[in-house]
Design an enzyme around this catalytic site. Structure first.
Site, PDB file in Angstrom:
ATOM      1  N   LYS A  22      35.732  18.554  31.699  1.00 15.23           N
ATOM      2  CA  LYS A  22      35.100  18.174  32.969  1.00 15.23           C
ATOM      3  C   LYS A  22      33.593  18.410  32.964  1.00 15.23           C
ATOM      4  CE  LYS A  22      36.496  22.359  35.549  1.00 15.23           C
ATOM      5  NZ  LYS A  22      37.229  22.863  36.730  1.00 15.23           N
ATOM      6  N   PHE A  32      32.923  49.489  22.447  1.00 13.99           N
ATOM      7  CA  PHE A  32      33.285  48.783  23.670  1.00 13.99           C
ATOM      8  C   PHE A  32      34.394  49.575  24.350  1.00 13.99           C
ATOM      9  CE2 PHE A  32      32.895  44.133  25.079  1.00 13.99           C
ATOM     10  CZ  PHE A  32      31.529  44.182  25.081  1.00 13.99           C
ATOM     11  N   GLN A  74      41.580  40.864  36.004  1.00 12.35           N
ATOM     12  CA  GLN A  74      40.655  41.935  35.648  1.00 12.35           C
ATOM     13  C   GLN A  74      39.407  41.906  36.525  1.00 12.35           C
ATOM     14  OE1 GLN A  74      38.300  42.238  31.701  1.00 12.35           O
ATOM     15  NE2 GLN A  74      39.931  43.742  31.598  1.00 12.35           N
ATOM     16  N   HIS A 109      35.732  43.328  36.643  1.00 15.61           N
ATOM     17  CA  HIS A 109      34.743  43.986  35.788  1.00 15.61           C
ATOM     18  C   HIS A 109      34.005  44.999  36.632  1.00 15.61           C
ATOM     19  CE1 HIS A 109      31.555  44.740  32.943  1.00 15.61           C
ATOM     20  NE2 HIS A 109      32.213  44.032  32.050  1.00 15.61           N
ATOM     21  N   LEU A 137      27.548  38.901  35.561  1.00 13.57           N
ATOM     22  CA  LEU A 137      28.018  40.023  34.746  1.00 13.57           C
ATOM     23  C   LEU A 137      26.875  40.830  34.143  1.00 13.57           C
ATOM     24  CD1 LEU A 137      30.473  41.394  33.291  1.00 13.57           C
ATOM     25  CD2 LEU A 137      29.880  39.940  31.361  1.00 13.57           C
ATOM     26  N   GLU A 165      29.451  45.063  29.430  1.00 15.51           N
ATOM     27  CA  GLU A 165      29.889  46.384  29.047  1.00 15.51           C
ATOM     28  C   GLU A 165      29.006  46.931  27.925  1.00 15.51           C
ATOM     29  OE1 GLU A 165      34.082  46.623  29.147  1.00 15.51           O
ATOM     30  OE2 GLU A 165      34.124  47.820  27.329  1.00 15.51           O
ATOM     31  N   ARG A 184      38.138  48.965  31.537  1.00 10.16           N
ATOM     32  CA  ARG A 184      37.544  48.362  32.727  1.00 10.16           C
ATOM     33  C   ARG A 184      38.248  48.684  34.025  1.00 10.16           C
ATOM     34  NH1 ARG A 184      35.934  42.665  29.943  1.00 10.16           N
ATOM     35  NH2 ARG A 184      34.280  43.689  28.774  1.00 10.16           N
ATOM     36  N   HIS A 214      36.779  39.140  36.954  1.00  6.61           N
ATOM     37  CA  HIS A 214      36.151  38.831  35.680  1.00  6.61           C
ATOM     38  C   HIS A 214      37.022  38.041  34.722  1.00  6.61           C
ATOM     39  CE1 HIS A 214      33.437  39.216  32.370  1.00  6.61           C
ATOM     40  NE2 HIS A 214      34.242  39.953  31.655  1.00  6.61           N
ATOM     41  N   TYR A 215      38.298  38.360  34.668  1.00  6.94           N
ATOM     42  CA  TYR A 215      39.129  37.729  33.648  1.00  6.94           C
ATOM     43  C   TYR A 215      40.548  37.536  34.170  1.00  6.94           C
ATOM     44  CZ  TYR A 215      41.229  36.668  29.162  1.00  6.94           C
ATOM     45  OH  TYR A 215      41.880  36.036  28.141  1.00  6.94           O
ATOM     46  N   ARG A 217      42.896  43.387  29.774  1.00  6.74           N
ATOM     47  CA  ARG A 217      42.285  42.940  28.536  1.00  6.74           C
ATOM     48  C   ARG A 217      41.171  43.890  28.126  1.00  6.74           C
ATOM     49  NH1 ARG A 217      37.220  39.459  27.587  1.00  6.74           N
ATOM     50  NH2 ARG A 217      36.707  40.246  29.624  1.00  6.74           N
ATOM     51  N   GLY A 276      37.537  44.404  26.477  1.00  6.48           N
ATOM     52  CA  GLY A 276      36.340  43.603  26.236  1.00  6.48           C
ATOM     53  C   GLY A 276      36.264  43.216  24.772  1.00  6.48           C
TER      54      GLY A 276
HETATM   55  C1  LIG Z   1      30.448  36.557  32.283  1.00  4.50           C
HETATM   56  C2  LIG Z   1      31.514  36.699  31.264  1.00  4.50           C
HETATM   57  C3  LIG Z   1      31.290  37.381  30.092  1.00  4.50           C
HETATM   58  C4  LIG Z   1      32.271  37.503  29.124  1.00  4.50           C
HETATM   59  N1  LIG Z   1      32.022  38.213  27.998  1.00  4.50           N
HETATM   60  C5  LIG Z   1      32.978  38.329  27.057  1.00  4.50           C
HETATM   61  C6  LIG Z   1      32.741  39.082  25.870  1.00  4.50           C
HETATM   62  O1  LIG Z   1      31.673  39.643  25.668  1.00  4.50           O
HETATM   63  N2  LIG Z   1      33.735  39.156  24.953  1.00  4.50           N
HETATM   64  C7  LIG Z   1      34.925  38.538  25.120  1.00  4.50           C
HETATM   65  O2  LIG Z   1      35.779  38.617  24.252  1.00  4.50           O
HETATM   66  N3  LIG Z   1      35.175  37.800  26.242  1.00  4.50           N
HETATM   67  C8  LIG Z   1      34.224  37.688  27.204  1.00  4.50           C
HETATM   68  N4  LIG Z   1      34.493  36.961  28.347  1.00  4.50           N
HETATM   69  C9  LIG Z   1      35.714  36.170  28.436  1.00  4.50           C
HETATM   70  C10 LIG Z   1      35.594  34.889  27.607  1.00  4.50           C
HETATM   71  O3  LIG Z   1      34.301  34.366  27.764  1.00  4.50           O
HETATM   72  C11 LIG Z   1      36.568  33.822  28.007  1.00  4.50           C
HETATM   73  O4  LIG Z   1      37.840  34.347  28.122  1.00  4.50           O
HETATM   74  C12 LIG Z   1      36.617  32.689  27.008  1.00  4.50           C
HETATM   75  O5  LIG Z   1      35.327  32.219  26.734  1.00  4.50           O
HETATM   76  C13 LIG Z   1      37.484  31.560  27.493  1.00  4.50           C
HETATM   77  O6  LIG Z   1      37.372  30.468  26.636  1.00  4.50           O
HETATM   78  P1  LIG Z   1      38.289  29.205  26.820  1.00  4.50           P
HETATM   79  O7  LIG Z   1      38.020  28.314  25.678  1.00  4.50           O
HETATM   80  O8  LIG Z   1      39.681  29.641  27.021  1.00  4.50           O
HETATM   81  O9  LIG Z   1      37.837  28.543  28.191  1.00  4.50           O
HETATM   82  P2  LIG Z   1      36.411  28.050  28.751  1.00  4.50           P
HETATM   83  O10 LIG Z   1      35.290  28.389  27.873  1.00  4.50           O
HETATM   84  O11 LIG Z   1      36.362  28.508  30.157  1.00  4.50           O
HETATM   85  O12 LIG Z   1      36.529  26.475  28.717  1.00  4.50           O
HETATM   86  C14 LIG Z   1      37.316  25.753  29.621  1.00  4.50           C
HETATM   87  C15 LIG Z   1      37.149  24.280  29.358  1.00  4.50           C
HETATM   88  O13 LIG Z   1      38.118  23.559  30.098  1.00  4.50           O
HETATM   89  C16 LIG Z   1      37.530  22.442  30.698  1.00  4.50           C
HETATM   90  N5  LIG Z   1      38.316  22.103  31.894  1.00  4.50           N
HETATM   91  C17 LIG Z   1      38.758  22.937  32.855  1.00  4.50           C
HETATM   92  N6  LIG Z   1      39.437  22.258  33.788  1.00  4.50           N
HETATM   93  C18 LIG Z   1      39.427  20.964  33.420  1.00  4.50           C
HETATM   94  C19 LIG Z   1      39.953  19.758  33.977  1.00  4.50           C
HETATM   95  N7  LIG Z   1      40.631  19.746  35.138  1.00  4.50           N
HETATM   96  N8  LIG Z   1      39.737  18.599  33.320  1.00  4.50           N
HETATM   97  C20 LIG Z   1      39.034  18.574  32.164  1.00  4.50           C
HETATM   98  N9  LIG Z   1      38.513  19.683  31.600  1.00  4.50           N
HETATM   99  C21 LIG Z   1      38.716  20.856  32.214  1.00  4.50           C
HETATM  100  C22 LIG Z   1      36.119  22.856  30.984  1.00  4.50           C
HETATM  101  O14 LIG Z   1      35.287  21.732  31.053  1.00  4.50           O
HETATM  102  C23 LIG Z   1      35.795  23.719  29.766  1.00  4.50           C
HETATM  103  O15 LIG Z   1      35.314  22.898  28.729  1.00  4.50           O
HETATM  104  C24 LIG Z   1      33.527  36.885  29.334  1.00  4.50           C
HETATM  105  C25 LIG Z   1      33.772  36.212  30.522  1.00  4.50           C
HETATM  106  C26 LIG Z   1      32.797  36.177  31.513  1.00  4.50           C
HETATM  107  C27 LIG Z   1      33.135  35.581  32.840  1.00  4.50           C
END
Ligand SMILES: Cc1cc2nc3c(=O)[nH]c(=O)nc-3n(C[C@H](O)[C@H](O)[C@H](O)COP(=O)(O)OP(=O)(O)OC[C@H]3O[C@@H](n4cnc5c(N)ncnc54)[C@H](O)[C@@H]3O)c2cc1C
Ligand code: SF4
Ligand code: FES
Lengths: 248, 560
Positions: B34, B113, B226, B228, B238, B241, B272, B337-338, B372, B374
């Site tokens: 999206k 962490f 979760q 944070h 955020l 951590e 956390r 956060h998660y 979870r 970090g």
């Molecule tokens: C601020 C922050 C910091 C973080 N820091 C860490 C860290 O240091 N270490 C760690 O391990 N984890 C961290 N996390 C967690 C981690 O970033 C996420 O769990 C992880 O990046 C998720 O990746 P993903 O590929 O599952 O989803 P996302 O990266 O969220 O991607 C989701 C995708 O789905 C698509 N999508 C969603 N709905 C639709 C739809 N209806 N139609 C079409 N496309 C859609 C979106 O366009 C996007 O491309 C952090 C999270 C946050 C919020």
């Protein structure tokens, strides 16, 4: 706070400007203001967003004639008389031609990012910008291996600024050369070429330099440095382009 | 127009991209997202990615920390896969070009962490997600993967027991198209925006969970959300951590390092959930500042360390709170956060519907259990991306395309639904419902929960779901209709909000991130189980509990 926002239902050119009165709360950004408008005044207003924290690069636009990220622009920093808002950008038409009736002292002007085709309201067609990444093949040609490579902190530091680029296209939208020449690859792609060239781990760094020196690349840059001024991440693409020009 | 691909990946965050890269050489794969891939939430991850790389560390130690951190609700076989594959996964991304931070002698630097007994978190300054996502996207470009960018998936389509395709709204035209596929991988990320105070991107609305639920797949462990401990007061961006990992202190209004009271050994680096609850306790006891936040003090780290190790944090504080953490403490409060819960699947991402897989934050395998650690979720995306892709590849070997009429029917249905939605001129604004949902979840389904609060929340959410049927978006245009997209997201979030609340109500114990003030003890005899939620044809939600896969790590009290 008064907002004057460029509108275009069918794209290509701005058809008119709409005015809105936004209720300001502490800590509010231009992106928050746009959401307030979409939620409470005009659901037809279109703009891109995702992270709201200046890391995803979705929300580049022209705010009071300066290319910036809407989510990073606090309303409290606008309309101040101090010099902080002045970036001393080298002008080209999109940065200077103001709509009739705009009152710069008390009205926030929001327009689409220049130098890319307009699709609707504040949404521009980023394809040309993204395509530069593919044209220059800005990725590593992976070599087989099962160990990570060593890199000294000093070597890592050389690319530190460059890897921070979020591909927001603010530099592209602020560049007078991009304004005139659609073929110019633009600051972000060239900076990224240098990032790979200068990375001590890159297997065949020379291809990046050679392509960046190609005819649509660094030679077109006149070192105007608008890109350095608008970049929200301190990437300083103009500095990298200078190095490309100078490198043998 | 009906489009056709062997495998469709929904989502271009780290998990979706990594899965697609694995598939690109062997099959016709396309990614639907999206937002442009680089705008995915993964880009925002800061602190790092875990891997037992050092000689003094081991996958077993990493697994133990993960399982203990999960309050023993993680499935131990899946944690084993996660932790065993961690080193090769990090190395792979390094070889793809990610600019990891280094030690003096050029090795991958690792920081401590929360909840980890060994410093095993690799990082690229405090922009780890940014670096991993850009690198992974570069490799996806190299493979020439087909992307449908800025397409919003509106429905999944099943035929009997198997998946056959989906429908999606092309945002630039406002048109809905059908897609036929042999297999679909959902990689849509978390649902943090069900809450108001959240660190997540605004697009994290749990669409994938809602899509899967609506065609009969189950969701799991949805009550485990979760919070944070340290999000910036105001915007809830955020503060990693890593800031505590580097030595930051948490101080209350009396300038006291209050973690001494709650986790005397691990202090600020306790997991956390424990830190988040401690902060809330301090605020409740009147030792917060303005009754809203506490201070995270990193001043003693000194200018140089702050600039080199935590530049992103400094940037965030300056841009969004107008303070410089070199000179002033950072105002922080807990925020969502998660999402530990998600689509119920096995260790290969397979759901109960043949050909439908899930991976990343949207899935629940479960590697994170009740809490979870970090640095484990970035790892999850990159470890399980290829595993799930391989499973999908195996599946399609013996699968055929369904007739396109099945997706065309659903596309027709979706067009009519959206049409009705945009023409309705009278009714409440979705904005009002969205605000109420977020406030309810923040206040009643947050860090501390109780029967009374949860029952009230459930009533409110159910009422909001009824009111949703009669909303009016107001006058919009067909192209780039983000008001419509946000309304569809709201519909998804309301469904998930109800399930989160039901799960929290059902679970009369405290475990990991789920803390019941009225049941403050963990109760293994009743609740050492995953919760499962299935949408029945009547519209009712069926709930049940299923077993956790235990293993060599014995279930113990979780103390830090
Ligand atoms: C601020 C922050 C910091 C973080 N820091 C860490 C860290 O240091 N270490 C760690 O391990 N984890 C961290 N996390 C967690 C981690 O970033 C996420 O769990 C992880 O990046 C998720 O990746 P993903 O590929 O599952 O989803 P996302 O990266 O969220 O991607 C989701 C995708 O789905 C698509 N999508 C969603 N709905 C639709 C739809 N209806 N139609 C079409 N496309 C859609 C979106 O366009 C996007 O491309 C952090 C999270 C946050 C919020
Ligand atoms: S160089 Fe700066 S302005 Fe240009 S795309 Fe990258 S972050 Fe944006
Ligand atoms: S919304 Fe992500 S940079 Fe502005």
């Amino acid at each position: 706070m008064l907002f004057r926002i460029a509108r275009s239902k069918d794209g290509e050119t701005i058809s008119h400007y709409d005015q809105y009165k936004v209720e300001v709360k502490e800590g509010m950004t231009v992106l928050d203001a746009l959401f307030q408008i979409q939620d409470k005044m005009d659901p037809s207003l279109s703009f891109r967003y995702s992270c709201r924290g200046a890391v995803c690069g979705s929300c580049a636009m022209l705010i009071d004639k300066i290319p910036r990220l809407a989510c990073k622009t606090q309303l409290s920093t606008l309309k101040r008389d101090d010099k902080k808002n002045e970036m001393n950008l080298e002008p080209f038409p999109a940065l200077v031609e103001a709509p009739n009736g705009w009152s710069p002292s008390d009205e926030v002007l929001v327009e689409p990012l220049p130098n890319l085709p307009l699709l609707k309201d504040l949404v521009v067609d980023m394809c040309r910008f993204y395509e530069t990444l593919e044209k220059l093949k800005l990725w590593i040609d992976i070599e087989k291996g099962t160990e990570y490579r060593n890199q000294s902190p000093e070597e890592r530091k050389r690319i530190d600024r460059l890897v921070n680029c979020i591909m927001c296209a603010l530099c592209y939208g602020s560049c007078p050369i991009n304004a005139e020449n659609e073929d110019y690859l633009g600051p972000a792609a060239l900076a990224k070429s240098w990032r790979f060239f200068d990375d001590s781990r890159t297997p065949n760094p020379d291809r990046f330099l050679k392509d960046a020196k190609g005819e649509s690349g660094a030679p077109l840059c006149e070192l105007i440095m608008n890109c350095v001024r608008v970049c929200p991440k301190g990437v300083a693409p103009g500095g990298a382009i200078r190095k490309i020009k100078e490198a043998e | 127009m009906t489009l056709k691909h062997d495998v469709l990946v929904i989502g271009a965050g780290l998990s979706g991209l990594r899965a697609a890269i694995e598939l690109a050489e062997d099959t016709d794969v396309a990614v639907i997202t999206k937002v442009h891939p680089l705008r995915s939430h993964s880009v925002a991850a800061q602190g790092g990615i875990n891997a037992a790389l050092s000689k003094d560390d081991s996958w077993e130690q990493h697994a133990f920390d993960t399982i203990k951190g999960s309050d023993y609700l993680a499935d131990q076989d899946i944690v084993e896969t996660l932790t065993k594959r961690a080193p090769q996964t990090v190395i792979e991304n390094e070889r793809w070009g990610t600019a990891f931070s280094r030690t003096e002698d050029g090795e991958l630097a690792q920081r401590p962490f929360g909840g980890a007994m060994y410093p095993r978190t690799c990082y690229a300054a405090d922009k780890t997600g940014h670096n991993l996502l850009h690198t992974t996207y570069e490799q996806a470009m190299r493979k020439g993967i087909k992307f449908y960018e800025e397409w919003y998936v509106t429905s999944l389509v099943r035929e009997d027991e198997r998946i056959c395709g989906l429908t999606a709204l092309e945002i630039s035209t406002g048109e809905i198209h059908g897609f036929v596929a042999k297999a679909i991988i959902i990689a849509t990320g978390g649902f943090g925006r069900v809450y108001g105070k959240s660190t997540n991107s605004l697009i994290n609305t749990g669409d994938g969970c809602a899509l899967a639920l609506r065609i009969g797949a189950s969701l799991k462990d949805m009550e485990f959300v979760q919070f944070h401990p340290t999000t910036l007061y105001g915007s809830n961006i955020l503060i990693t951590e890593g800031a505590r990992g580097e030595g930051g202190h948490l101080l209350n209004s009396e300038d006291e390092r209050f973690m001494e009271r709650y986790a005397p050994e691990q202090m600020e680096l306790a997991p956390r959930d424990i830190v988040a609850r401690s902060i809330r306790k301090e605020i409740e006891k009147g030792r917060g500042i303005e009754d809203e936040y506490v201070h995270l003090d990193i001043r003693h780290l000194g200018e140089e360390k702050i600039k080199s190790r935590l530049p992103g944090i400094r940037e965030i504080c300056r841009n969004f709170a107008g303070i410089d953490p070199i000179d002033e403490p950072i105002p922080v409060q807990p925020g969502q956060h998660y999402s530990m819960g998600g689509i119920h699947c096995d260790g290969t991402g397979a759901t109960s519907i043949s050909g439908l897989f899930s991976v990343g934050e949207t899935s629940c395998m479960s590697v994170h259990g009740a809490n979870r650690l970090g640095g484990n979720s970035l790892l999850e995306t990159l470890v399980f991306g290829p595993i799930v892709a391989q499973a999908a590849l195996e599946y399609i070997e013996n699968a055929s395309f369904a007739d396109s009429s099945c997706v065309e029917d659903i596309a027709f249905r979706d067009r009519s639904k959206l049409q009705a939605m945009v023409v309705r001129s009278e009714g409440e604004s979705p904005n009002i419902l969205r605000k109420e949902m977020k406030k309810t979840m923040d206040n009643l389904v947050g860090v501390y929960r109780s029967q009374e609060d949860l029952e009230e929340a459930l009533r409110t959410i159910r009422n909001l779901r009824e009111r949703f049927e009669k909303i009016s978006i107001g006058p919009t245009d067909i192209r780039f209709n983000y008001s419509l997209i946000r309304t569809l997201e709201l519909e998804n979030m309301l469904l998930l909000a109800e399930i989160i609340t039901m799960g929290a109500l059902m679970r009369r114990e405290s475990r990991g991130a789920h803390w019941r003030s009225d049941y403050p003890e963990r109760d293994d005899s009743e609740f050492l189980k995953h919760s499962l939620f299935t949408l029945m044809e009547s519209g009712a939600i069926k709930t049940e509990y299923i077993d956790v896969t235990l293993g060599k790590f014995e279930v113990k009290e979780r103390k830090y």
